[in-house]
Design a protein around this motif. Structure first.
Motif, PDB file in Angstrom:
ATOM      1  N   ILE A   6       0.853  -1.187   0.000  1.00 55.81           N
ATOM      2  CA  ILE A   6       0.000   0.000   0.000  1.00 55.81           C
ATOM      3  C   ILE A   6       0.893   1.243   0.000  1.00 55.81           C
ATOM      4  CG2 ILE A   6      -1.739   1.270   1.329  1.00 55.81           C
ATOM      5  CD1 ILE A   6      -2.595  -1.481   2.432  1.00 55.81           C
ATOM      6  N   PHE A   7       0.622   2.136  -0.915  1.00 56.88           N
ATOM      7  CA  PHE A   7       1.444   3.336  -1.046  1.00 56.88           C
ATOM      8  C   PHE A   7       0.612   4.556  -0.653  1.00 56.88           C
ATOM      9  CE2 PHE A   7       3.242   0.174  -3.815  1.00 56.88           C
ATOM     10  CZ  PHE A   7       4.617   0.308  -3.626  1.00 56.88           C
ATOM     11  N   HIS A   8       1.136   5.293   0.348  1.00 55.80           N
ATOM     12  CA  HIS A   8       0.430   6.478   0.846  1.00 55.80           C
ATOM     13  C   HIS A   8       0.980   7.744   0.181  1.00 55.80           C
ATOM     14  CE1 HIS A   8      -1.077   3.711   3.804  1.00 55.80           C
ATOM     15  NE2 HIS A   8       0.134   3.487   4.291  1.00 55.80           N
ATOM     16  N   ASN A   9       0.314   8.853   0.490  1.00 55.49           N
ATOM     17  CA  ASN A   9       0.860  10.144   0.064  1.00 55.49           C
ATOM     18  C   ASN A   9       2.048  10.500   0.953  1.00 55.49           C
ATOM     19  OD1 ASN A   9      -1.036  10.693  -1.991  1.00 55.49           O
ATOM     20  ND2 ASN A   9      -2.557  11.274  -0.443  1.00 55.49           N
ATOM     21  N   PHE A  10       2.786  11.522   0.554  1.00 58.16           N
ATOM     22  CA  PHE A  10       3.884  12.030   1.381  1.00 58.16           C
ATOM     23  C   PHE A  10       3.665  13.538   1.509  1.00 58.16           C
ATOM     24  CE2 PHE A  10       8.312  13.441   2.080  1.00 58.16           C
ATOM     25  CZ  PHE A  10       8.618  12.635   3.163  1.00 58.16           C
ATOM     26  N   ILE A  11       3.195  13.932   2.696  1.00 55.55           N
ATOM     27  CA  ILE A  11       2.796  15.328   2.895  1.00 55.55           C
ATOM     28  C   ILE A  11       3.410  15.827   4.195  1.00 55.55           C
ATOM     29  CG2 ILE A  11       0.818  16.877   3.309  1.00 55.55           C
ATOM     30  CD1 ILE A  11      -0.903  14.939   1.645  1.00 55.55           C
ATOM     31  N   GLY A  12       4.034  16.995   4.137  1.00 58.74           N
ATOM     32  CA  GLY A  12       4.607  17.580   5.348  1.00 58.74           C
ATOM     33  C   GLY A  12       5.684  16.703   5.983  1.00 58.74           C
ATOM     34  N   GLY A  13       6.405  15.967   5.171  1.00 56.99           N
ATOM     35  CA  GLY A  13       7.526  15.180   5.676  1.00 56.99           C
ATOM     36  C   GLY A  13       7.167  13.820   6.239  1.00 56.99           C
ATOM     37  N   ARG A  14       5.918  13.388   6.074  1.00 60.51           N
ATOM     38  CA  ARG A  14       5.573  12.042   6.566  1.00 60.51           C
ATOM     39  C   ARG A  14       4.552  11.392   5.652  1.00 60.51           C
ATOM     40  NH1 ARG A  14       1.018  11.874   9.792  1.00 60.51           N
ATOM     41  NH2 ARG A  14      -0.082  13.836   9.763  1.00 60.51           N
ATOM     42  N   ALA A  73      11.050  29.421   4.850  1.00 61.85           N
ATOM     43  CA  ALA A  73      12.332  28.965   5.415  1.00 61.85           C
ATOM     44  C   ALA A  73      13.220  28.365   4.319  1.00 61.85           C
ATOM     45  CB  ALA A  73      12.074  27.927   6.503  1.00 61.85           C
ATOM     46  N   TRP A  74      12.582  27.644   3.382  1.00 59.64           N
ATOM     47  CA  TRP A  74      13.351  27.030   2.275  1.00 59.64           C
ATOM     48  C   TRP A  74      13.989  28.125   1.418  1.00 59.64           C
ATOM     49  CZ3 TRP A  74      15.713  22.850   0.924  1.00 59.64           C
ATOM     50  CH2 TRP A  74      15.918  22.498  -0.415  1.00 59.64           C
ATOM     51  N   ALA A  75      13.209  29.159   1.105  1.00 61.40           N
ATOM     52  CA  ALA A  75      13.745  30.255   0.285  1.00 61.40           C
ATOM     53  C   ALA A  75      14.798  31.032   1.058  1.00 61.40           C
ATOM     54  CB  ALA A  75      12.609  31.183  -0.149  1.00 61.40           C
ATOM     55  N   GLY A  76      14.739  30.966   2.395  1.00 59.92           N
ATOM     56  CA  GLY A  76      15.708  31.690   3.226  1.00 59.92           C
ATOM     57  C   GLY A  76      17.066  31.002   3.275  1.00 59.92           C
ATOM     58  N   MET A  77      17.133  29.761   2.838  1.00 64.14           N
ATOM     59  CA  MET A  77      18.420  29.062   2.803  1.00 64.14           C
ATOM     60  C   MET A  77      19.223  29.532   1.584  1.00 64.14           C
ATOM     61  SD  MET A  77      17.230  25.177   3.602  1.00 64.14           S
ATOM     62  CE  MET A  77      18.848  24.500   3.478  1.00 64.14           C
ATOM     63  N   SER A  78      20.512  29.341   1.632  1.00 62.88           N
ATOM     64  CA  SER A  78      21.309  29.733   0.451  1.00 62.88           C
ATOM     65  C   SER A  78      21.017  28.756  -0.690  1.00 62.88           C
ATOM     66  CB  SER A  78      22.800  29.719   0.776  1.00 62.88           C
ATOM     67  OG  SER A  78      23.279  28.391   0.761  1.00 62.88           O
ATOM     68  N   THR A  79      21.187  29.242  -1.909  1.00 63.65           N
ATOM     69  CA  THR A  79      20.973  28.396  -3.080  1.00 63.65           C
ATOM     70  C   THR A  79      21.881  27.175  -3.024  1.00 63.65           C
ATOM     71  OG1 THR A  79      20.614  30.452  -4.236  1.00 63.65           O
ATOM     72  CG2 THR A  79      20.838  28.506  -5.594  1.00 63.65           C
ATOM     73  N   GLN A  85      10.912   9.446  -2.081  1.00 62.03           N
ATOM     74  CA  GLN A  85      11.601   8.718  -1.004  1.00 62.03           C
ATOM     75  C   GLN A  85      13.081   9.124  -0.929  1.00 62.03           C
ATOM     76  OE1 GLN A  85      10.096   6.022   1.097  1.00 62.03           O
ATOM     77  NE2 GLN A  85      11.851   6.843   2.211  1.00 62.03           N
ATOM     78  N   ALA A  86      13.709   9.289  -2.083  1.00 58.77           N
ATOM     79  CA  ALA A  86      15.134   9.657  -2.097  1.00 58.77           C
ATOM     80  C   ALA A  86      15.337  11.039  -1.473  1.00 58.77           C
ATOM     81  CB  ALA A  86      15.668   9.641  -3.530  1.00 58.77           C
ATOM     82  N   PHE A  87      14.422  11.961  -1.746  1.00 52.20           N
ATOM     83  CA  PHE A  87      14.534  13.297  -1.134  1.00 52.20           C
ATOM     84  C   PHE A  87      14.309  13.218   0.379  1.00 52.20           C
ATOM     85  CE2 PHE A  87      14.320  14.762  -5.468  1.00 52.20           C
ATOM     86  CZ  PHE A  87      15.078  15.914  -5.456  1.00 52.20           C
ATOM     87  N   PRO A 126      13.947  19.195   4.236  1.00 47.40           N
ATOM     88  CA  PRO A 126      13.023  19.660   5.282  1.00 47.40           C
ATOM     89  C   PRO A 126      11.565  19.333   4.947  1.00 47.40           C
ATOM     90  CG  PRO A 126      14.615  21.373   4.727  1.00 47.40           C
ATOM     91  CD  PRO A 126      14.814  20.273   3.725  1.00 47.40           C
ATOM     92  N   ALA A 127      10.781  19.065   5.995  1.00 46.83           N
ATOM     93  CA  ALA A 127       9.371  18.691   5.821  1.00 46.83           C
ATOM     94  C   ALA A 127       8.611  19.756   5.048  1.00 46.83           C
ATOM     95  CB  ALA A 127       8.729  18.489   7.195  1.00 46.83           C
ATOM     96  N   GLY A 128       7.748  19.319   4.140  1.00 44.84           N
ATOM     97  CA  GLY A 128       6.870  20.235   3.409  1.00 44.84           C
ATOM     98  C   GLY A 128       7.471  20.788   2.135  1.00 44.84           C
ATOM     99  N   VAL A 129       8.784  20.593   1.928  1.00 41.89           N
ATOM    100  CA  VAL A 129       9.427  21.188   0.738  1.00 41.89           C
ATOM    101  C   VAL A 129       9.033  20.429  -0.533  1.00 41.89           C
ATOM    102  CG1 VAL A 129      11.659  21.656  -0.360  1.00 41.89           C
ATOM    103  CG2 VAL A 129      11.315  22.198   2.057  1.00 41.89           C
ATOM    104  N   LEU A 130       8.922  19.097  -0.423  1.00 39.76           N
ATOM    105  CA  LEU A 130       8.456  18.294  -1.566  1.00 39.76           C
ATOM    106  C   LEU A 130       7.371  17.347  -1.075  1.00 39.76           C
ATOM    107  CD1 LEU A 130       8.628  17.236  -4.492  1.00 39.76           C
ATOM    108  CD2 LEU A 130      10.507  15.754  -3.768  1.00 39.76           C
ATOM    109  N   ASN A 131       6.191  17.481  -1.654  1.00 45.74           N
ATOM    110  CA  ASN A 131       5.038  16.680  -1.222  1.00 45.74           C
ATOM    111  C   ASN A 131       4.513  15.880  -2.401  1.00 45.74           C
ATOM    112  OD1 ASN A 131       4.505  18.251   1.515  1.00 45.74           O
ATOM    113  ND2 ASN A 131       4.867  19.758  -0.078  1.00 45.74           N
TER     114      ASN A 131
END
Ligand code: NAD
Length: 487
Positions: free
Chosen positions: A11-19, A64-70, A195-197, A203-208
């Motif tokens: 069973i494959f779930h969604n991945f939202i907010g880091g979980r 916060a993601w945009a606040g990190m350096s490139t 999964q690789a990310f 960080p949670a929420g950056v890729l959902n």
């Protein structure tokens, strides 16, 4: 992990907010291997609640993601690319199982997706603004490049790994957060991708990841005004609908759409080379490539030799399960697609085209439980016929005969699509005139219509796409002008 093993199925779930998150409606849909009916797993069949939740998490994480350096952001993408590289064999195998393409093509797609992520990391060091001349010498004028915000990636089933990889890598290094919606027929490649990310510590929420239907998840993404950019690859009809809906909240859209790609073969062409390119470009991936060749426009004096070599090569094509290394052409992605292709074979016959070979469902022996078809070539095709003008998206090739270069160019440009194109000729004059005048986003000279470098612009004209930038970073960012006065 984004999946759990039940005694009956995976069973494959969604991945939202880091979980990993179950869809709120509790619905899952079963995916099968188009080569043999094997159940691959049960995948979240999400609704608008899940989509809204993913957008909320992406929205919250973006500042916060945009606040990190490139450079720091690119390090996460590089780490994910490295993890994916370690998992190539598993990913390629699952890609073949869910989409049907051969294992060699699946490895190629996986490597291409990873190369796109690595290219995105190098692009991170080239995200630049400009210093502009200003009439007032006391004011320094310059531009800053900033992220869009939340980006939705909506992708098709035929390149479920490399297509989103090419967009999401750049979107992330540019400082955007992403909600990824794969095609319902091929969600497993996205599970590996996300999964690789996650394993790279993103960080949670950056890729959902939200899996589900286009009319539910896709529509909810496109109409939500917290989504600032939609990068879509898929059919022209769906793309136009998305552009219209996104325009209602002035959301930027990038559309990579269908094709009806021509290959011109002139009377001075290397016929051996052209015949091989024509067959590979039309039938690899079972013709299910936006850049597949579907129209051969051949000079009348080259036709006999070309057809003879193409038919010889087509006769040796081995159709079967893509996991068998000897297979040249796997199954079509599902039964609907198979029926649609078979209906075009009938349409071609009724229109008066001459079926030289193929176009039949194959179902004997090992092929009994899959969606297999033999590669088809139609001769005596006219541009006005539906088989020459509509995207069939299967192993069906039309032969159109012309008497001059001018007629070949005009025939190539008859299509409402304009994605890729190619010409086989030894004439520099014709090659150059074709490159300059064909209405397509990609031109190959003495090469097949599919295949593109990760660092080159890729996209179509006319009904094949819009907003394909020279540099992807232009789409995934926006410019701000700064006037700085020194007091
Ligand atoms: P599709 O348009 O049916 O679906 C593409 C994606 O859009 C899927 O994820 C789908 O769920 C989603 N979708 C469907 N309806 C939607 C809606 N109303 N709102 C939002 N999202 C929606 O295309 P497909 O059948 O998955 O893929 C085949 C098509 O993709 C072909 O036309 C092919 O040429 C094209 N394609 C183009 C390129 C390119 O780069 N130009 C590359 C690959 C495929």
């Amino acid at each position: 992990m984004i999946h759990q093993t039940d005694k009956n199925s995976i069973i494959f779930h969604n991945f939202i907010g880091g979980r990993q998150v179950e869809p709120t409606n509790g619905a899952y849909s079963r995916n099968i291997n188009p080569a043999n009916g094997e159940v691959i797993g049960e995948f979240a069949d999400s609704g608008t609640d899940d989509t809204n939740s993913a957008i909320s998490h992406a929205h919250e994480a973006q500042k916060a993601w945009a606040g990190m350096s490139t450079v720091a952001r690119a390090a996460f993408v590089a780490k994910a690319a490295q993890i994916l590289r370690e998992r190539i064999d598993t990913i390629a195998r699952d890609l073949t199982r869910e989409e049907g393409k051969t294992i060699g093509e699946a490895r190629g797609e996986t490597l291409n997706g990873i190369a796109k992520l690595e290219f995105a990391c190098s692009e991170a060091l080239r995200i630049t603004g400009e210093t502009l001349p200003n009439a007032d010498m006391g004011i320094q004028l310059y531009t800053l490049r900033e992220p869009l915000g939340v980006v939705a990636s909506i992708s098709p089933w035929n390149f479920p790994f490399s297509t989103p990889a090419g967009k999401i890598g750049i979107a992330l290094v540019a400082g955007n957060t992403v909600v990824m919606k794969p095609a319902s027929l091929t969600p497993l490649s996205s599970v590996h991708f996300v999964q690789a990310f996650a394993d790279a510590g993103l960080p949670a929420g950056v890729l959902n990841l939200v899996m589900g239907g286009g009319r539910t998840v896709g529509d909810a993404l496109v109409t939500d005004n917290r989504v600032n950019g939609v990068t879509f690859t898929g059919s022209t009809a769906v793309g136009i609908g998305i552009a219209q809906k996104a325009a209602a909240h002035l959301c930027k859209t990038q559309l990579e759409l269908g094709g009806k790609n021509p290959m011109v073969v002139m009377d001075d062409a290397d016929i051996e080379l052209a015949a091989k390119a024509a067959v590979d470009a039309a039938f690899l991936s079972c013709g299910q490539k936006c850049t597949a060749t579907s129209r051969i426009i051949v000079h009348k004096d080259a036709k006999k030799a070309l057809l003879s070599k193409m038919l010889e090569r087509t006769a040796s094509i081995r159709v079967g399960d893509g996991l068998d290394e000897q297979t040249y052409m796997g199954p079509v992605v599902d039964e609907n697609q198979l029926n649609s292709i078979l209906s075009y074979i009938e349409i071609g016959r009724k229109e008066g085209a001459r079926l030289l070979v193929g176009g039949e469902r194959l179902g004997d022996g090992d092929l009994a439980n899959g969606f297999f078809i033999s590669p088809a070539i139609f001769d005596d095709v006219e541009s006005s016929m539906r088989i020459a003008s509509e995207e069939i998206f299967g192993p069906v090739l039309s032969i159109l005969t012309v008497g001059s270069f001018e007629e070949a160019l005009e025939t190539a440009n008859t299509s409402e699509y304009g994605l890729s194109s190619s010409i086989f000729t030894r004439s520099l004059r014709h090659a150059n005139a074709f490159a300059r005048n064909v209405q397509a986003g990609v031109v190959k000279i003495n090469g097949p219509t599919p295949g593109n470098a990760v660092n080159a612009p890729f996209g179509g004209r006319k009904q094949s796409g819009v907003n394909i930038s020279l540099k992807q970073i232009d789409f995934f960012s926006e410019l701000k002008s700064v006037y700085q006065k020194f007091n």
